[in-house]
Design an enzyme around this catalytic site. Structure first.
Site, PDB file in Angstrom:
ATOM      1  CG  LEU A   1      42.004  49.786  44.285  1.00 36.80           C
ATOM      2  CD1 LEU A   1      41.548  51.200  44.621  1.00 36.80           C
ATOM      3  CD2 LEU A   1      42.027  48.944  45.559  1.00 36.80           C
ATOM      4  CB  SER A   2      44.705  50.827  40.915  1.00 35.02           C
ATOM      5  OG  SER A   2      45.620  51.615  40.198  1.00 35.02           O
ATOM      6  CG  ASN A   3      49.293  49.013  39.328  1.00 34.12           C
ATOM      7  OD1 ASN A   3      48.776  49.473  38.321  1.00 34.12           O
ATOM      8  ND2 ASN A   3      50.478  49.406  39.751  1.00 34.12           N
TER       9      ASN A   3
ATOM     10  N   GLY B   1      44.137  45.006  37.943  1.00 35.54           N
ATOM     11  CA  GLY B   1      44.779  44.425  36.768  1.00 35.54           C
ATOM     12  C   GLY B   1      45.369  43.069  37.075  1.00 35.54           C
TER      13      GLY B   1
END
Length: 701
Positions: free
Chosen positions: A302-304, A307
């Site tokens: 999730l999040s970074n 990405g």
């Protein structure tokens, strides 16, 4: 045999040569440790006194009081690991029963989603090593957890790259899905990390979180600022008691390599699985029993970390990854993605901006917007320094960045500016708590340093990091805080007693939150620093040009190489807004891959970026009554991709999932039920279906 390589690492060629020389069993190539992997340490956990998922705390312990240390000034590696698991798990999910912990998710919830009476401890073996180029400057942590339930007949791996700037346990809550499924979990800190180089005392963190002098650590330091002895002495003389953090100050721009490091974690997982389970060849080397051709691999987080999973899938030219399932991913789009976003019948004017662009905009306007009468009941309002926020509004007006003349009107105008910049209206009420917790300023400073490859001695835009007194003056950090930072830190100060410092405060260095701007003479949360950070986007100074180059190195291309993928994102996200991340990335993927695209985008209403805030009702009452846990939908995305890869079950079509808030009194919302978090629709109605046509993503209102 499938080539098993990334960025020039061609393991298959090495293995084939070794096979010819030494002979393998059953025609399998030999298991060769990747060249970038250093010394591997391994430890097995019995699933009782200690375990892979909960550090021996169990479901109840993760929800309880923080674990303690026999000696808080000298915690052991085992104590730090347990505390790191505790803190990182709780940093991502709401661990209150009313919020869904123990019923919808949690260590006791089995692979079929059923809540059990178990404490959810997972026996198995944990392998840890550095990835490095030989310089000792990268030292990216790779970790693989192999549960005792790992099936050699049905092998699977999922990735759980750390979220935010956290250390290697930073996505342990994602790893939960893989461990309970019997999959190996491949983790990496992706070149970031929680702990710090104490420049005054020249001590550094090691891979296990314990600390040593920089001289003693040598190339074993997890992070050491690239300063000569004379440079460090000069910096300490001018700015004593400061700290360097890896994400900000490694001068590596680690984000450009998040995909590479995630793929390396997968390769490391294959290596340790073969070391643990494969046969030994005639020459005494293990064979490659598990290979990409016979092992299911899902990139997740999730999040970074989300990405990073997307970046890995884009980079994966050798077929290491089979599918992708991520939540709220941080993705920087190309400079001109050519994608239009429509919400209902309204075209969104500003979309696809980079992280530094929209976070510096938030950093500039959020604290003023927090005073808007329309969000007077926002969670976190009590933590805003009202006088400084009013000064920020006045300073924005004085600098021509707002036009209204009263504080209330200026605050409403600031909200309007943020909305026009692509922040969704549902997220307006979140600007207050994000400003109160210095989220945008922390992110802006860290990434500005990272993108520009700034040294800690540069004091970019007048910022640096130190502990402070209650009045904001720089002081020494408590010894226990430094000793425990591996477990408590998030890698992006303010964190673990380290604050953001305004070096340019007129009366001397001061905590940024309490400081005065030289140009205004006001305590306005350092508008000069905020304007400097934003100006790097278009400036022509060496630092600005370096930052612009660094950002360009992190832009994603949208090509997931035909892998089945699901992205889930909360519509209300005010940290990584959907108009700059998942919505345009979905369109870019469809535009880039065309008919080969297998990406589904799920947008979840009443969901935002920080599930952990939902579990803080006494501090942030109103999160609990307004927001549902997005974590539920990450696990459902993983379920969907797994089912697609294993049995061909169709992925859910792109859609808006309309959840039901818990309601009730803010701070004491009723317990969540399954009705609050409806499943993905196999056939969404027209009112919920997300569409792509003619380079336009259309999101139902």
């Amino acid at each position: 045999m499938r080539t098993h390589s990334i960025n020039g690492f061609a393991l298959a060629a090495v293995a084939s040569a070794a096979l010819v020389a030494c002979g393998g069993d059953g025609g399998e190539p030999l298991n060769i440790k990747p060249s970038y992997v250093g010394t591997v340490s391994a430890k097995s956990y019995d699933g009782n006194s200690d375990d892979l998922l909960t550090g021996g705390l169990g479901k109840s312990g993760l929800a309880g009081a923080a674990p303690t240390y026999a000696n808080p000034l000298a915690p052991t590696a085992a104590e730090l690991r347990r505390a790191a698991i505790y803190n990182n798990y709780r940093a991502i999910v709401d661990t209150t029963a009313a919020g869904g912990y123990g019923t919808l998710y949690g260590p006791n919830v089995d692979a079929n989603g059923n809540a059990t009476a178990s404490e959810g401890k997972v026996a198995g073996t944990e392998y840890i090593a550095y990835s490095d180029d030989g310089s000792g400057r990268q030292n990216v942590t790779l970790m693989v957890q192999v549960p005792s339930t790992f099936s050699t007949a049905n092998p699977c791996i999922i990735t759980a790259t750390s979220s935010g700037s956290r250390g290697v346990y930073g996505a342990i809550s994602t790893g939960e899905w893989g461990l309970r499924k019997g999959c190996a979990v491949a983790y990496t800190d992706k070149g970031t990390g929680a702990s710090t180089h104490d420049l005054m005392n020249d001590t550094v963190p090691l891979i296990d979180g314990t600390r040593a002098t920089a001289t003693t650590a040598g190339n074993a330091a997890h992070f050491k600022a690239a300063l000569s002895a004379s440079e460090r002495a000069a910096f300490n003389a001018a700015t004593p008691n400061r700290f360097a953090f890896k994400h900000a100050h490694s001068q590596q721009n680690p984000e450009k390599d998040w995909g590479k490091y995630t793929l390396q974690a997968v390769e490391f997982a294959f290596y340790v699985l073969n070391e643990q389970f494969a046969q030994t060849s005639i020459g005494g080397t293990k064979t490659q029993r598990f290979q990409p051709s016979n092992t299911l691999v899902i990139a997740s987080s999730l999040s970074n970390g989300g990405g990073a999973a997307i970046a890995a899938a884009e980079l994966d030219g050798s077929g290491l990854i089979d599918g992708v399932a991520v939540s709220e991913p941080n993705v920087n789009l190309p400079a001109n993605p050519g994608i239009t976003i429509k919400r209902g019948n309204t075209t969104i004017a500003t979309t696809g901006k980079t992280l530094h662009d929209y976070t510096t905009m938030a950093n500039l306007y959020q604290s003023c917007a927090a005073l808007a009468p329309s969000v007077a009941n926002a969670p976190g309002r009590a933590f805003i320094i009202t006088a400084s926020a009013a000064n920020r509004c006045a300073s924005l007006k004085a600098k021509g960045l707002l036009t209204a003349t009263t504080t209330d009107a200026q605050a409403e105008e600031a909200l309007t500016v943020l909305r026009a910049f692509g922040f969704e209206p549902e997220g307006a009420i979140l600007h207050t708590s994000l400003a109160a917790f210095e989220v945008a300023s922390a992110v802006s400073v860290t990434y500005a340093n990272a993108y520009s490859r700034a040294s800690v001695k540069d004091n970019l835009c007048g910022y640096n990091y130190a502990a402070t007194t209650a009045a904001g003056a720089v002081t020494t950090l408590a010894d226990a805080s430094l000793a425990q930072m591996f477990a408590t830190g998030n890698g992006v100060p303010p964190s673990s007693g380290v604050q953001l410092i305004n070096q340019n405060n007129p009366t001397g260095p001061l905590r940024d939150l309490l400081s005065t701007s030289p140009s205004t003479g006001l305590a306005d949360f350092n508008i000069d620093g905020a304007i400097c950070l934003r100006g790097l986007l278009t400036g022509t100074s060496p630092a600005a040009q370096a930052l612009q180059t660094g950002i360009n190195e992190t832009r994603r291309n949208g090509n997931l190489r035909g892998k089945p993928a699901v992205i889930v994102h909360g519509r209300d996200d005010a940290l990584l807004p959907v108009n700059h991340t998942s919505r345009p990335y979905f369109g870019l993927n469809k535009k880039t891959e065309g008919a080969n695209s297998k990406l589904s985008y799920i947008e979840v209403t009443n969901a935002q970026h920080f599930d952990t805030f939902i579990g803080l009702p006494t501090l942030l009452g109103g999160y609990d009554s307004r927001y549902i846990p997005l974590h539920v939908y990450l696990f459902r995305a993983l379920d969907s991709v797994y089912a697609n890869l294993k049995s061909g079950t169709a992925l859910p079509p792109s859609q808006v999932v309309r959840t039901v808030p818990r309601g009730g009194t803010p701070g004491s919302a009723p317990a969540i039920t399954a009705a609050n978090v409806p499943p993905f629709a196999a056939t969404p109605t027209a009112a919920n279906a997300i569409a792509f046509s003619n380079d336009t993503v259309t999101i139902p209102d």
